[in-house]
Design an enzyme around this catalytic site. Structure first.
Site, PDB file in Angstrom:
ATOM      1  CB  SER A  64      -0.903   0.033   1.227  1.00  0.00           C
ATOM      2  OG  SER A  64      -2.108  -0.608   0.939  1.00  0.00           O
ATOM      3  CE  LYS A  67      -3.822   0.747  -1.229  1.00  0.00           C
ATOM      4  NZ  LYS A  67      -4.506   0.341   0.022  1.00  0.00           N
ATOM      5  CE1 TYR A 190      -3.786  -1.192  -5.272  1.00  0.00           C
ATOM      6  CE2 TYR A 190      -4.594  -3.419  -4.952  1.00  0.00           C
ATOM      7  CZ  TYR A 190      -4.165  -2.225  -4.432  1.00  0.00           C
ATOM      8  OH  TYR A 190      -4.112  -2.050  -3.073  1.00  0.00           O
ATOM      9  CB  VAL A 260      -0.211  -5.734   4.327  1.00  0.00           C
ATOM     10  CG1 VAL A 260      -1.536  -5.116   4.721  1.00  0.00           C
ATOM     11  CG2 VAL A 260      -0.120  -5.988   2.839  1.00  0.00           C
TER      12      VAL A 260
END
Ligand code: GLU
Length: 431
Positions: A64, A67, A190, A260
């Site tokens: 993440s 992002k 993604y 994560v």
């Protein structure tokens, strides 16, 4: 002499090392395989100094933490309005992989949760060329890191097999036309974005690039414009830490993003990028020891954004009077530090008060010798004040040996004389 900073970082790691609480993410099988004891921290200043301790060269997938950077790429390419049209910037208070959309608008709530990040991913590059888009994302992440990065194919394959939640999110998005491509392809792309392999050092430099207004501290490449970096850090501040974003910003106090795989970054505008890595996660999905490292750095180094900066009154170092060669007197305002709104307001108020009390002599000298920066609003306030004083017949001279105040044009053809020293101002006489 060695700088004490690496020793300090080792101390911070030693202090948190014993904490073996939390668990590595196991919903992605490959992540369950990592050595859970790895621990590293890196600080990268905006002018390119890098301080490391622990396992900072170990590779792991970015997850993440990609992002905010892909959000930056989409903003840079599409502009703020187009991206806001698709993805809002409101904290969700929900888990990162929640199947939720904003009531009313139907947009994902923010780009830091998976729903928003999946839409943002599709906003990079050309919609007709998904392959090219993946390359652009990888190139963009590499530019932020300042070196070529690559996808960890094993991690990608592993996550692809278990990305059921993201397929559900992508199908939800497709049903609302938030994405228009095949949901499975979008999740695959993604997932590749999340599988890019980085080190803690890479992450610190990526964060430092944001902190530096979009310019990489070492390569000096402008990766994104300053407004983009500001927007990204703002959203990191409110939404970056999963469903503990509020606790984070009030206790640690700088924009951050965790992932994560156990990485966590922090960006302190104008100062530094921080990255920590330790794979065991808390119930929110953030690294247990990574969070603790950030808490300690924030407390020890005074990094909380809401700690009040230098008070405005200290902008005026001293005031005194000098005798001009023609016998008249000038009041000298010697300023220092960095001039922003509050500092300029203080100066303008003091000048107005002195004027009202008849204490302002025939002339004023603004000594900027020790001012190292003047932002736009302070510059405009200063020049407007000079204009008003001159209209009242009070001559103003600027002492600005290093042109800290560029182009001192007050409008209407008014330009105060600029000299290098106060003595020179006095020697010129009444301007
Ligand atoms: N690839 C992960 C996912 O989408 C990233 C999650 C994270 O790091 O928070 O589930």
């Amino acid at each position: 002499m060695d700088t004490p900073i690496p020793d300090y970082l080792v101390e911070v790691l030693d202090a948190v090392a014993a904490d073996a609480s939390g668990a590595v993410a196991d919903y992605i099988p490959e992540l369950a395989q990592v050595d859970p004891d790895q621990l590293g921290v890196v600080l990268a200043t905006v002018d390119g100094a890098v301080y490391e301790a622990g396992d900072c060269a170990a590779g792991f997938t970015i997850q993440s933490i990609s992002k905010p950077f892909v959000y930056a790429l989409a903003l840079q390419q599409r502009g703020l309005e187009a991206v806001l049209d698709q993805v809002d910037v409101e904290p969700s208070g929900e888990a990162f992989n929640e199947l939720s959309l904003e009531k009313g608008s139907g947009r994902p709530l923010n780009p830091m949760i998976n729903a928003g990040a999946i839409v943002v991913h599709t906003m990079v590059g050309d919609a007709q060329d998904p392959q090219g888009r993946c390359e652009q994302v990888l190139a963009g992440l590499s530019a932020f890191a300042g070196r070529p990065l690559a996808v960890d194919e094993a991690a990608y394959a592993s996550e692809s097999e278990t990305a059921f939640r993201n397929y559900a999110i992508a199908n939800m998005l497709r049903s609302r036309d938030s994405i228009v491509e095949d949901p499975e392809d979008v999740v695959a792309a993604y997932t590749r974005q999340c599988s890019v392999r980085v080190t803690t050092r890479d992450l610190a430099l990526m964060a430092a690039t944001l902190a530096n207004g979009g310019v990489h501290p070492l390569s000096e490449e402008r990766v994104v414009e300053e407004w983009v970096a500001r927007q990204v850090m703002s959203v990191m501040a409110t939404c970056g830490m999963y469903d503990s974003a509020g606790d984070w910003i009030s206790t640690v106090g700088f924009p951050a993003k965790s992932g994560v795989s156990g990485g966590i970054i922090g960006a302190l505008p104008g100062q530094l990028g921080i990255a920590a890595f330790s794979p065991r996660l808390d119930p929110h999905g953030s690294s247990v020891r990574g969070v603790e490292v950030c808490r300690r750095l924030s407390a020890d180094m005074g990094l909380h954004m809401m700690d009040p900066p230098q008070p405005a009154r200290s902008t005026i170092r001293r005031t005194h009077t000098v005798q001009y060669v023609d016998g008249s007197a000038a009041m000298v305002f010697a300023l220092h530090g960095s001039l922003q709104f509050a500092g300029a307001e203080r100066l303008v108020r003091d000048l107005a008060d002195a004027d009202a009390a008849g204490r302002l002599s025939d002339a004023v000298v603004l000594d900027l010798t020790r001012v190292h920066s003047i932002n736009d609003v302070a510059r405009r306030m200063l020049l407007e004040t000079v204009r008003r004083l001159q209209l009242e017949g009070c001559g103003v001279t600027l002492v600005d040996p290093e042109s800290t105040l560029p182009d001192p044009d007050c409008g209407g053809g008014v330009r105060p004389p600029v000299v290098a020293t106060v003595a020179e101002a006095a020697a010129r006489g009444h301007a």
